[in-house]
Motif scaffolding. Structure first.
Motif, mmCIF file in Angstrom:
data_model
loop_
_atom_site.group_PDB
_atom_site.id
_atom_site.type_symbol
_atom_site.label_atom_id
_atom_site.label_comp_id
_atom_site.label_asym_id
_atom_site.label_seq_id
_atom_site.Cartn_x
_atom_site.Cartn_y
_atom_site.Cartn_z
ATOM 1 N N THR A 65 0.503 -1.323 -0.060
ATOM 2 C CA THR A 65 0.004 -0.434 -0.261
ATOM 3 C C THR A 65 0.451 1.713 -0.337
ATOM 4 O OG1 THR A 65 0.104 -0.003 2.407
ATOM 5 C CG2 THR A 65 -1.975 -1.199 1.299
ATOM 6 N N GLY A 66 1.975 1.567 -0.027
ATOM 7 C CA GLY A 66 3.040 2.169 0.038
ATOM 8 C C GLY A 66 3.101 2.787 1.730
ATOM 9 N N TYR A 67 2.762 2.160 2.441
ATOM 10 C CA TYR A 67 2.937 2.563 3.790
ATOM 11 C C TYR A 67 4.030 3.215 4.202
ATOM 12 C CZ TYR A 67 2.902 2.454 8.962
ATOM 13 O OH TYR A 67 2.958 2.435 10.241
ATOM 14 N N TYR A 68 4.780 1.946 3.790
ATOM 15 C CA TYR A 68 6.507 2.944 4.557
ATOM 16 C C TYR A 68 7.317 3.357 3.597
ATOM 17 C CZ TYR A 68 6.265 -2.361 6.747
ATOM 18 O OH TYR A 68 5.327 -3.148 7.944
ATOM 19 N N LEU A 69 6.706 3.412 2.313
ATOM 20 C CA LEU A 69 7.923 4.756 2.090
ATOM 21 C C LEU A 69 6.320 5.852 2.395
ATOM 22 C CD1 LEU A 69 7.213 3.352 -1.935
ATOM 23 C CD2 LEU A 69 9.383 3.802 0.186
ATOM 24 N N ASP A 70 5.346 5.790 2.989
ATOM 25 C CA ASP A 70 4.326 7.512 3.749
ATOM 26 C C ASP A 70 4.859 7.645 4.927
ATOM 27 O OD1 ASP A 70 1.855 8.766 3.517
ATOM 28 O OD2 ASP A 70 0.823 7.993 4.300
ATOM 29 N N HIS A 71 5.622 6.596 5.639
ATOM 30 C CA HIS A 71 5.938 7.652 6.848
ATOM 31 C C HIS A 71 6.658 7.091 7.488
ATOM 32 C CE1 HIS A 71 1.578 5.255 7.940
ATOM 33 N NE2 HIS A 71 1.568 6.838 8.716
ATOM 34 N N CYS A 72 8.238 6.724 5.978
ATOM 35 C CA CYS A 72 9.511 6.678 6.872
ATOM 36 C C CYS A 72 10.233 8.640 6.590
ATOM 37 C CB CYS A 72 9.964 5.794 5.421
ATOM 38 S SG CYS A 72 10.701 6.549 4.230
ATOM 39 N N ARG A 73 11.655 8.501 7.059
ATOM 40 C CA ARG A 73 12.197 9.666 6.922
ATOM 41 C C ARG A 73 13.042 9.575 6.201
ATOM 42 N NH1 ARG A 73 11.749 8.679 12.781
ATOM 43 N NH2 ARG A 73 13.905 7.628 12.374
ATOM 44 N N PHE A 74 12.617 9.792 4.911
ATOM 45 C CA PHE A 74 13.469 9.879 3.606
ATOM 46 C C PHE A 74 14.654 11.233 4.129
ATOM 47 C CE2 PHE A 74 10.093 8.520 1.575
ATOM 48 C CZ PHE A 74 10.359 7.454 0.673
ATOM 49 N N PRO A 75 16.070 10.772 3.477
ATOM 50 C CA PRO A 75 17.392 12.126 3.751
ATOM 51 C C PRO A 75 17.273 12.347 3.099
ATOM 52 C CG PRO A 75 17.807 9.788 3.247
ATOM 53 C CD PRO A 75 16.818 9.727 2.725
ATOM 54 N N ALA A 76 16.384 13.073 2.278
ATOM 55 C CA ALA A 76 16.255 14.433 1.611
ATOM 56 C C ALA A 76 15.050 14.987 1.595
ATOM 57 C CB ALA A 76 16.262 13.803 -0.335
ATOM 58 N N ALA A 77 14.900 16.505 1.350
ATOM 59 C CA ALA A 77 13.501 16.639 0.661
ATOM 60 C C ALA A 77 12.654 16.374 -0.387
ATOM 61 C CB ALA A 77 13.650 18.551 1.397
ATOM 62 N N ALA A 78 13.459 16.464 -1.058
ATOM 63 C CA ALA A 78 12.614 16.163 -2.244
ATOM 64 C C ALA A 78 13.059 15.148 -2.905
ATOM 65 C CB ALA A 78 12.660 17.123 -3.388
ATOM 66 N N PRO A 79 13.184 13.655 -2.245
ATOM 67 C CA PRO A 79 13.602 12.677 -2.795
ATOM 68 C C PRO A 79 12.766 12.205 -3.888
ATOM 69 C CG PRO A 79 12.150 11.938 -1.038
ATOM 70 C CD PRO A 79 12.073 13.229 -0.806
ATOM 71 N N ARG A 80 14.905 11.364 -5.012
ATOM 72 C CA ARG A 80 13.391 10.717 -6.536
ATOM 73 C C ARG A 80 12.772 8.786 -5.632
ATOM 74 N NH1 ARG A 80 16.801 6.938 -10.300
ATOM 75 N NH2 ARG A 80 15.026 6.401 -11.941
ATOM 76 N N VAL A 81 11.653 8.781 -5.926
ATOM 77 C CA VAL A 81 10.785 7.486 -5.436
ATOM 78 C C VAL A 81 10.559 6.875 -6.716
ATOM 79 C CG1 VAL A 81 9.551 6.386 -3.861
ATOM 80 C CG2 VAL A 81 10.752 8.852 -2.828
ATOM 81 N N ALA A 82 10.744 5.196 -6.490
ATOM 82 C CA ALA A 82 9.769 4.725 -7.586
ATOM 83 C C ALA A 82 9.781 3.673 -7.221
ATOM 84 C CB ALA A 82 11.463 4.461 -8.739
ATOM 85 N N LEU A 83 8.276 3.166 -8.088
ATOM 86 C CA LEU A 83 7.760 1.622 -7.361
ATOM 87 C C LEU A 83 7.951 0.830 -8.296
ATOM 88 C CD1 LEU A 83 4.247 3.910 -5.892
ATOM 89 C CD2 LEU A 83 6.192 3.053 -4.616
ATOM 90 N N MET A 84 7.811 -0.232 -8.121
ATOM 91 C CA MET A 84 7.846 -1.104 -9.123
ATOM 92 C C MET A 84 7.191 -2.442 -8.822
ATOM 93 S SD MET A 84 11.814 -3.248 -11.333
ATOM 94 C CE MET A 84 11.266 -1.875 -11.736
ATOM 95 N N ASP A 85 6.060 -3.052 -9.284
ATOM 96 C CA ASP A 85 5.258 -4.236 -8.935
ATOM 97 C C ASP A 85 4.359 -4.414 -10.286
ATOM 98 O OD1 ASP A 85 2.745 -5.716 -7.794
ATOM 99 O OD2 ASP A 85 4.048 -4.321 -5.520
ATOM 100 N N LEU A 86 4.233 -6.282 -10.250
ATOM 101 C CA LEU A 86 3.068 -6.354 -11.206
ATOM 102 C C LEU A 86 1.675 -6.268 -11.806
ATOM 103 C CD1 LEU A 86 3.274 -8.104 -13.352
ATOM 104 C CD2 LEU A 86 3.365 -10.381 -12.044
ATOM 105 N N ASN A 87 1.601 -5.815 -9.926
ATOM 106 C CA ASN A 87 -0.032 -5.421 -9.080
ATOM 107 C C ASN A 87 -0.190 -4.219 -10.318
ATOM 108 O OD1 ASN A 87 -2.494 -4.919 -8.430
ATOM 109 N ND2 ASN A 87 -2.451 -7.593 -7.148
ATOM 110 N N ALA A 88 -1.104 -3.719 -10.845
ATOM 111 C CA ALA A 88 -1.466 -2.221 -10.857
ATOM 112 C C ALA A 88 -2.266 -1.503 -10.453
ATOM 113 C CB ALA A 88 -2.074 -2.040 -12.652
ATOM 114 N N ASP A 89 -3.193 -1.923 -9.754
ATOM 115 C CA ASP A 89 -4.003 -1.653 -8.350
ATOM 116 C C ASP A 89 -2.473 -1.749 -7.507
ATOM 117 O OD1 ASP A 89 -6.171 -2.120 -10.073
ATOM 118 O OD2 ASP A 89 -6.577 -4.155 -9.055
ATOM 119 N N ALA A 90 -1.931 -2.292 -6.648
ATOM 120 C CA ALA A 90 -0.901 -1.942 -6.123
ATOM 121 C C ALA A 90 -0.424 -0.315 -5.772
ATOM 122 C CB ALA A 90 -0.500 -3.133 -5.821
#
Length: 219
Positions: free
Chosen positions: A62-87
């Motif tokens: 669900t993206g929970y950890y990316l939503d709640h973690c502390r990135f070491p950059a104010a504007a991080p580059r974040v990419a998602l990879m999955d086979l499931n389009a809904d996820a």
């Protein structure tokens, strides 16, 4: 043994929009704490410790950890990879503030990719959903490493059956998920996981938390 298309599809097909809406409560709230005995805050801390400002998350949930973690950059580059389009859609909407990139890929096959490489890769709760034994499914690391920069860190967790202590509830729930095709971890064990990682990375750490193997690996 090569996984069939049906086996590959089964591990991700369960994550429909309705299931994703319940996932945080059922998995992160209940199963992690009471069944797997690997509380979600422990996995959040894993992200806080190892996520970079140039991160790829594989098997996004669900993206929970990316939503709640502390990135070491104010504007991080974040990419998602999955086979499931809904996820992918669900997680991307949740972290829309980061303008995430989304890639629908089968990580058990070589990955077509022409974007800049990454400095960290999250593989949380991925391996036990992939068909085959650890020695076979660990090919995902061979396919993901070309997408990373030198020194990139891989981190995440998985639920093996061998080499960890499992409660009766954990045994029953794993067996239920295996029958449904959601899990494919009957042949997963700690020794196989360690060997697969050590064959691909110079530095490997595996902590057992409850019946989860929490891993960090890099060259």
């Amino acid at each position: 043994m090569t996984a069939s298309p049906e086996e590959i599809a089964a591990g991700q097909a369960v994550y429909t929009p309705s299931v994703l809406r319940l996932y945080d409560l059922l998995v992160l709230g209940l199963s992690n704490h009471f069944v797997w005995k690997c509380p979600t805050p422990r996995l959040r801390a894993l992200y806080d410790a190892h996520v970079s400002g140039n991160h790829l998350d594989v098997g996004v949930g669900t993206g929970y950890y990316l939503d709640h973690c502390r990135f070491p950059a104010a504007a991080p580059r974040v990419a998602l990879m999955d086979l499931n389009a809904d996820a992918l859609r669900f997680a991307a909407a949740r972290i829309a503030r980061y303008s995430p990139e989304s890639y629908r890929r089968n990580v058990l096959e070589p990955i077509a990719f022409d974007a800049p490489k990454f400095d960290s890769v999250g593989v949380n709760y991925l391996l036990h959903c992939l068909p085959g034994a650890i020695a076979e499914k660990a090919v995902v690391f061979d396919h993901l490493k070309p997408l990373t920069n030198e020194g990139a860190v891989f981190f995440g967790s998985t639920l093996p059956q061998g080499g960890v202590e499992r409660s009766g509830a954990a045994r029953r729930l794993m067996e239920f998920y295996n029958r449904k095709g959601v899990f494919s971890n009957r042949d997963d064990d700690l020794v196989g996981l360690r060997d697969a990682l050590r064959g691909r990375f110079r530095n490997v750490e595996i902590d057992i938390v409850g019946c989860a193997a929490v891993l960090v690996a890099h060259d």
